[in-house]
Design an enzyme around this catalytic site. Sequence first.
Site, PDB file in Angstrom:
ATOM      1  N   GLY A  78      43.002   1.562   6.583  1.00 53.85           N
ATOM      2  CA  GLY A  78      42.637   2.965   6.428  1.00 53.85           C
ATOM      3  C   GLY A  78      42.944   3.769   7.671  1.00 53.85           C
ATOM      4  N   GLY A  79      42.681   3.176   8.840  1.00 54.61           N
ATOM      5  CA  GLY A  79      43.036   3.855  10.083  1.00 54.61           C
ATOM      6  C   GLY A  79      44.530   4.080  10.192  1.00 54.61           C
ATOM      7  N   LEU A 128      42.430   0.124   3.561  1.00 52.15           N
ATOM      8  CA  LEU A 128      41.036  -0.247   3.830  1.00 52.15           C
ATOM      9  C   LEU A 128      40.850  -0.582   5.302  1.00 52.15           C
ATOM     10  CD1 LEU A 128      38.156  -1.303   3.162  1.00 52.15           C
ATOM     11  CD2 LEU A 128      39.232  -3.468   2.501  1.00 52.15           C
ATOM     12  N   SER A 129      39.803  -0.055   5.912  1.00 50.76           N
ATOM     13  CA  SER A 129      39.396  -0.414   7.267  1.00 50.76           C
ATOM     14  C   SER A 129      40.542  -0.159   8.258  1.00 50.76           C
ATOM     15  CB  SER A 129      38.927  -1.871   7.288  1.00 50.76           C
ATOM     16  OG  SER A 129      38.272  -2.173   8.483  1.00 50.76           O
ATOM     17  N   ALA A 130      41.064  -1.217   8.912  1.00 51.33           N
ATOM     18  CA  ALA A 130      42.199  -1.002   9.808  1.00 51.33           C
ATOM     19  C   ALA A 130      43.383  -0.435   9.044  1.00 51.33           C
ATOM     20  CB  ALA A 130      42.589  -2.308  10.497  1.00 51.33           C
TER      21      ALA A 130
END
Length: 488
Positions: free
Chosen positions: A157-158, A153-155
């Site tokens: 996910g990155g 998720l979010s970071a």
Amino acid sequence: MRPPILRRLFRRVASTAVLGLLAATLTTTPAAAAGGLQQVTGFGSNPGNLQMYEYTPAGLPANAPLVVALHGCAQTADAYYTNSGWPKFADQWGFDVVFPQTTSANNALSCFGWFDASEDSRGKGEAASIVQMVEHAKQSRGSDGQRVYVTGLSAGGGMTADLLAAYPDVFAGGAVASGLPAQCATSQAAASACQTGPQKLTPAQWGDKVRGAYPGYGGPWPRVAIWQGTADYTVYPANATALRDQWTDVWGIGQAPSSTDTLPGNTARAVYNDSAGRPAVETYTVSGMGHGLPVGPGTGAEQCGTAAAYFLNTICSTYYTGVFWGLDGGGTPGGGGDGRLPAPAGVTVTGVTDTTAALSWSAVEGAASYAVFRNGTKVAAPAGTAYTDTGLTAGTTYRYTVAAVDGSGTAGTTSAQVSAVTTGGATARCFTATNYAHVAAGRARTTGGYVYAKGSEANMGLYNVFVTHTLKESPAGYFVIADSGCTG
């Protein structure tokens, strides 16, 4: 006015604060072992200074799949374990889950370093630590090295996208939730610009960022699911479009979906098949959802998770991601690889009507019957090698897998997925207009001076009256660019 050093500190904190998930209260202490979540030490040299937590269902056999789940900024492994829904399906489908954790010692907001080449590159930093966790699980749990997946998720996910690019030989698939395309930023200074609107690169240019992360690697490539809310103003929806462009280009399959359908929680799914007709990339666009991981609390087969800060009550993304990866192996731990029957070959849709879909497949030696799954749920147990599913909805896409079942009732490896689209239903509509007119009519939206088609989030170019596109609407509210020809 602030003194110069305070101004510099303020800018640094402000820049860090938008690197990913922003929680109201920063929780950067190590996660407590909650229930079945256990900390693992001594998993390797750990160059990224991460902590490893693991959830392993009781009685899990060797050769089971492995999922790596990465939290967002200011979260912990425990929060992701508690709210994401992964333990439910680990128990149900039979796989191990590793929850890496970073802390404020690495980043002020406990963000994974998706924007730092010393952390997200092959053989370096946090990325190398995560791969060491995978190797430890393979050695200690006997995890199947051919079925290792990563999600975040979010970071997180990155970092997931960066791991898929740097280690395509380790991960068979990935899922990026409210995240960034691989190698979108290579410095903290560039991270904020990526979040609010990544570079306007061509699919080939985005694909080159993946190919450049592990030079010389020629495949196979991971299968990638992309989850994004249309009202996400922390990591803007343009990132999902860039991710779609990036991974479809890597697969060499173009940016036009093979099929689209609608799911619960105001979610539109677009499927991009590989040359063999199997889903390689899927996008899940959740209308009206902000920044977070989609969850769907409840006890139903397709429900999971707990609503909390940045765990948003819309749809159980974990369920659909697991089905996309093929983890739903007939509910049998491991789904094959340990003496169970192999997957049926040649699964084919032989015909459809507005309410039925007919399937056939090749016989598996030793099979007493077969299990047919529709959208991940078992719907039939035919003795033969054909089945007709009934009671379906017109104009709808259904996805099927089949597993052979032996005389003891044990299901084997699940087949490759096939899609069937029932006839009838609403006819696609086509609209040709300027970008300005598309936005005014509600078929597209504008962000940062650019226009994006609603549903597919395809970049249509500048917001003006000089650029004209044809948009195809199918299903309702989901628009794709159809400049080359639009038919119902």
